[in-house]
Design an enzyme around this catalytic site. Sequence first.
Site, mmCIF file in Angstrom:
data_model
loop_
_atom_site.group_PDB
_atom_site.id
_atom_site.type_symbol
_atom_site.label_atom_id
_atom_site.label_comp_id
_atom_site.label_asym_id
_atom_site.label_seq_id
_atom_site.Cartn_x
_atom_site.Cartn_y
_atom_site.Cartn_z
ATOM 1 N N ARG A 114 0.880 -1.180 0.000
ATOM 2 C CA ARG A 114 0.000 0.000 0.000
ATOM 3 C C ARG A 114 0.912 1.222 0.000
ATOM 4 O O ARG A 114 1.663 1.432 0.955
ATOM 5 C CB ARG A 114 -0.910 -0.011 1.233
ATOM 6 C CG ARG A 114 -1.647 1.292 1.421
ATOM 7 C CD ARG A 114 -2.749 1.212 2.457
ATOM 8 N NE ARG A 114 -3.915 0.537 1.926
ATOM 9 C CZ ARG A 114 -5.145 0.653 2.429
ATOM 10 N NH1 ARG A 114 -5.361 1.419 3.471
ATOM 11 N NH2 ARG A 114 -6.150 0.000 1.892
ATOM 12 N N HIS A 128 -7.113 0.592 -6.679
ATOM 13 C CA HIS A 128 -7.386 -0.266 -5.520
ATOM 14 C C HIS A 128 -8.043 -1.572 -6.010
ATOM 15 O O HIS A 128 -9.226 -1.814 -5.777
ATOM 16 C CB HIS A 128 -8.306 0.478 -4.547
ATOM 17 C CG HIS A 128 -8.318 -0.074 -3.157
ATOM 18 N ND1 HIS A 128 -7.546 -1.145 -2.755
ATOM 19 C CD2 HIS A 128 -9.034 0.302 -2.048
ATOM 20 C CE1 HIS A 128 -7.783 -1.393 -1.472
ATOM 21 N NE2 HIS A 128 -8.674 -0.535 -1.022
ATOM 22 N N GLN A 150 -10.149 -4.036 -3.693
ATOM 23 C CA GLN A 150 -11.451 -3.493 -3.316
ATOM 24 C C GLN A 150 -12.476 -3.763 -4.415
ATOM 25 O O GLN A 150 -13.613 -4.159 -4.144
ATOM 26 C CB GLN A 150 -11.326 -1.976 -3.072
ATOM 27 C CG GLN A 150 -12.620 -1.350 -2.620
ATOM 28 C CD GLN A 150 -13.071 -1.887 -1.271
ATOM 29 O OE1 GLN A 150 -12.297 -1.884 -0.324
ATOM 30 N NE2 GLN A 150 -14.299 -2.370 -1.172
ATOM 31 N N ASP A 154 -17.263 7.137 -1.962
ATOM 32 C CA ASP A 154 -16.054 6.929 -1.163
ATOM 33 C C ASP A 154 -15.815 8.248 -0.434
ATOM 34 O O ASP A 154 -16.463 9.267 -0.738
ATOM 35 C CB ASP A 154 -14.883 6.571 -2.099
ATOM 36 C CG ASP A 154 -13.601 6.210 -1.349
ATOM 37 O OD1 ASP A 154 -13.659 6.012 -0.115
ATOM 38 O OD2 ASP A 154 -12.531 6.134 -1.997
ATOM 39 N N CYS A 193 -16.405 1.526 0.128
ATOM 40 C CA CYS A 193 -15.256 0.669 0.465
ATOM 41 C C CYS A 193 -14.889 0.736 1.945
ATOM 42 O O CYS A 193 -14.248 -0.155 2.464
ATOM 43 C CB CYS A 193 -14.059 1.034 -0.403
ATOM 44 S SG CYS A 193 -13.464 2.723 -0.122
ATOM 45 N N ARG A 225 -13.718 -8.755 0.951
ATOM 46 C CA ARG A 225 -12.277 -8.487 0.771
ATOM 47 C C ARG A 225 -11.483 -9.750 1.107
ATOM 48 O O ARG A 225 -10.540 -10.128 0.411
ATOM 49 C CB ARG A 225 -11.821 -7.333 1.685
ATOM 50 C CG ARG A 225 -12.325 -5.968 1.290
ATOM 51 C CD ARG A 225 -11.708 -5.465 -0.004
ATOM 52 N NE ARG A 225 -10.261 -5.417 0.028
ATOM 53 C CZ ARG A 225 -9.537 -4.395 0.506
ATOM 54 N NH1 ARG A 225 -10.151 -3.320 0.940
ATOM 55 N NH2 ARG A 225 -8.208 -4.430 0.502
HETATM 56 N N1 NVA Z 1 -9.944 6.602 -1.523
HETATM 57 C C1 NVA Z 1 -9.613 6.140 -0.201
HETATM 58 C C2 NVA Z 1 -9.786 4.664 -0.103
HETATM 59 C C3 NVA Z 1 -9.508 4.065 1.222
HETATM 60 C C4 NVA Z 1 -9.682 2.588 1.256
HETATM 61 C C5 NVA Z 1 -8.190 6.546 0.129
HETATM 62 O O1 NVA Z 1 -7.316 6.477 -0.753
HETATM 63 O O2 NVA Z 1 -7.948 6.930 1.271
HETATM 64 N N1 CP Z 2 -11.314 -0.358 2.067
HETATM 65 C C1 CP Z 2 -10.074 -0.404 2.520
HETATM 66 O O1 CP Z 2 -9.098 -0.620 1.780
HETATM 67 O O2 CP Z 2 -9.974 -0.237 3.866
HETATM 68 P P1 CP Z 2 -8.642 -0.015 4.702
HETATM 69 O O3 CP Z 2 -8.084 1.326 4.322
HETATM 70 O O4 CP Z 2 -9.073 -0.086 6.128
HETATM 71 O O5 CP Z 2 -7.667 -1.107 4.358
#
Ligand code: NVA
Ligand code: CP
Length: 317
Positions: free
Chosen positions: A111, A138, A141, A233, A274, A302
């Site tokens: 990540r 992502h 997801q 989101d 998500c 997930r």
């Molecule tokens: N768009 C959000 C998704 C989190 C799972 C982010 O990047 O923070």
């Molecule tokens: N939806 C998702 O990726 O959640 P987290 O940021 O908690 O991993």
Amino acid sequence: MKTLKTSLSKKDVLSIADLSANEINLILKVACRLKKEWKSGRGRQLLRGKTLGMIFQKPSTRTRVSFEVGMSQLGGDAVYLSANDIQLSRGETIEDTAKTLSLYLDCIMARVYDHTEVQKLATYASVPVINGLSDAFHPCQILADLMTIQEHKKKLKGLQLAWLGDGDNVCNDLMLGCAKTGISMTAACPKGYEPLEEVVMLAKQEGKKTGSDIVITEDPAAAAKDADVVVTDTFISIGKEGERATREAMFLPKYQVSSETMKLAKKGAIFMHCLPAKRGQEVTSEVIDGTSSVVWSEAENRLHVQKALLCLLMKAV
Ligand code: NVA
Ligand code: CP
């Protein structure tokens, strides 16, 4: 076909763009099987002796825990690597990190902030690399989202999906996922917050093959009208906290998913997010905690799609 196709000696999943429609279907099929097996107490130790490394530059609840638990349920191990605690934080290169980690691990999930970093990791790692969220994509997801839609709507092809809000990392991959599986998607985003142009182009191309119509608009009501699935989101993704005031002014109240939005959608439409969610911002409590919301199935799935992906990438099924 029992493994994910690749022209290389290994397969990386950095975006839904890396998966063909057949591969997406295969992952969903294996995920359903693994879910059924696990729930009926017939889980198999398909990844015994395998280790997943998980690099995190950003916080996570679902991604971290579902990958770690998924490996454990399959008889394998997962190692959590906070980017701050490995030598990457002191300037060791991604190339050297990838080469070193490939000596110990069977698969890497990362990540990152900058998508090019997970791409670089994949270039130099000799084991499969999975993107666990970057600024651009992502994929895990979206695999869970497609599985959830299929469970609740009994099909994918021919559905209408509405995205309201930020054309962010989740929106980019969702658009590709919809296009590849024949779901039509209309994304309503304020000017300047649309999904990536190259993603929209690719999705439109893919959509031509499956009958999926891809539309970008600034009008949330037009997107929500007659939708089978309504998705949003956060308006403030990780790393965008400094833009809070500007973003709130751009998105609120126009792009919030409320009961009024859901009334525009088809009868029986589902709401997806998500997570993590900010109630009162991108969605009202009434919607996310209401009967149309499937966010908990989505979060659970997930685990199942990632188990399937891990098994396929490590050639265990
Ligand atoms: N768009 C959000 C998704 C989190 C799972 C982010 O990047 O923070
Ligand atoms: N939806 C998702 O990726 O959640 P987290 O940021 O908690 O991993």
